[in-house]
Design an enzyme around this catalytic site. Structure first.
Site, PDB file in Angstrom:
ATOM      1  N   CYS A   1       0.217  59.471  63.611  1.00 27.01           N
ATOM      2  CA  CYS A   1      -0.791  59.798  64.608  1.00 27.01           C
ATOM      3  C   CYS A   1      -1.837  60.750  64.010  1.00 27.01           C
ATOM      4  O   CYS A   1      -2.601  60.347  63.154  1.00 27.01           O
ATOM      5  CB  CYS A   1      -0.125  60.360  65.865  1.00 27.01           C
ATOM      6  SG  CYS A   1      -1.187  60.334  67.325  1.00 27.01           S
TER       7      CYS A   1
ATOM      8  N   HIS B   1       4.619  56.507  67.162  1.00 23.75           N
ATOM      9  CA  HIS B   1       5.494  57.640  66.823  1.00 23.75           C
ATOM     10  C   HIS B   1       6.950  57.215  66.616  1.00 23.75           C
ATOM     11  O   HIS B   1       7.725  57.155  67.575  1.00 23.75           O
ATOM     12  CB  HIS B   1       5.452  58.671  67.952  1.00 23.75           C
ATOM     13  CG  HIS B   1       4.190  59.452  68.046  1.00 23.75           C
ATOM     14  ND1 HIS B   1       4.018  60.680  67.444  1.00 23.75           N
ATOM     15  CD2 HIS B   1       3.022  59.175  68.673  1.00 23.75           C
ATOM     16  CE1 HIS B   1       2.795  61.131  67.709  1.00 23.75           C
ATOM     17  NE2 HIS B   1       2.172  60.228  68.455  1.00 23.75           N
TER      18      HIS B   1
ATOM     19  N   GLU C   1       9.242  59.051  65.289  1.00 30.44           N
ATOM     20  CA  GLU C   1      10.105  60.223  65.536  1.00 30.44           C
ATOM     21  C   GLU C   1      10.425  60.397  67.010  1.00 30.44           C
ATOM     22  O   GLU C   1      11.365  61.128  67.360  1.00 30.44           O
ATOM     23  CB  GLU C   1       9.451  61.487  64.960  1.00 30.44           C
ATOM     24  CG  GLU C   1       8.369  62.140  65.816  1.00 30.44           C
ATOM     25  CD  GLU C   1       7.038  61.428  65.828  1.00 30.44           C
ATOM     26  OE1 GLU C   1       6.075  61.980  66.391  1.00 30.44           O
ATOM     27  OE2 GLU C   1       6.933  60.310  65.273  1.00 30.44           O
TER      28      GLU C   1
END
Length: 233
Positions: free
Chosen positions: A88, A205, A207
């Site tokens: 990002c 994302h 994560e």
């Protein structure tokens, strides 16, 4: 021997702890935070540039973070073949630093997008996707206002010819429909790598998708691939 993962922290980062949690607590990897003023990366095997709003995203996303003291070390690390993952805002910073080609525009709808989305793996020929099959669809969340990837026609052809497009936005079936291209990115691009294939930038994302409780654990696939590749190396 286990690899050492470094998670960079800029003023304004808000995904650094998510990234650290994914690496240290879910993947059981050795991870540490790196402050934006740090310059010594001698004990780091893998760098993660996290999402957020580095320096408030003033001027434009990633434009100020690119001049942080640590970034010269990041550039040297990458140029020596060290693996770097920008997520990002991290992707935006890598673009500003010249480690990846192209630029980011505001989302086509001029609205911040925060939702689950699908992306198709376009190549297994990176250390980040070695264990993911070409054409496999992952479900990962996005959260960005400037994720509309753009580049000129010559650079786009080069990305295509060199197999540097790593992820494309798609629907659940893996189809790259107009509706699936959530932010208007050229050629549905959600992630690209450099020619040397050791630097990956992506807007979704991973994560935030490492535990089923969060709606998907597909993000683990990217970290598993990197950890396996580094362990073998």
């Amino acid at each position: 021997m286990s690899a050492n993962f470094g998670v960079i922290v800029f003023p304004g980062s808000n995904c650094d702890h998510d990234a650290y949690h994914a690496l240290a607590h879910v993947m059981n990897a050795k991870a540490q935070f790196l402050w934006h003023k740090d310059t010594d990366l001698s004990n780091i095997d893998f760098l993660l540039v996290p999402g957020g709003f580095s320096y408030g995203d003033y001027l434009r996303s990633g434009a100020i973070a690119r001049f942080s003291p640590i970034m010269q070390s990041v550039i040297e690390f990458a140029n020596k073949g060290g693996p770097v993952l920008g997520i990002c805002n991290g992707f935006q910073i890598l673009l500003e630093a010249g480690l990846l080609p192209g630029a980011m525009l505001h989302n086509e709808q001029l609205r911040f997008i925060c939702k689950q989305t699908y992306l198709r793996c376009e190549t297994s020929d990176t250390l980040f996707t070695r264990t993911i099959e070409e054409g496999e669809v992952l479900q990962l969340p996005v959260a960005h206002g400037e994720g509309n990837y753009t580049t000129d026609s010559d650079q786009l052809k080069e990305l295509q010819d060199n197999d540097q497009i790593v992820f494309r936005y798609c629907n659940k079936k893996g189809e790259t429909t107009k509706e699936a291209n959530i932010n208007g990115s050229v050629d549905h691009i959600a992630g690209i790598c450099n020619k040397e294939r050791n630097v990956l930038g992506m807007m979704p994302h991973p994560e935030r998708a490492v535990e089923s409780l969060l709606g998907s654990n597909d993000g683990k696939r990217i970290f598993e691939s990197a950890i396996q590749e580094l362990t073998v190396a």
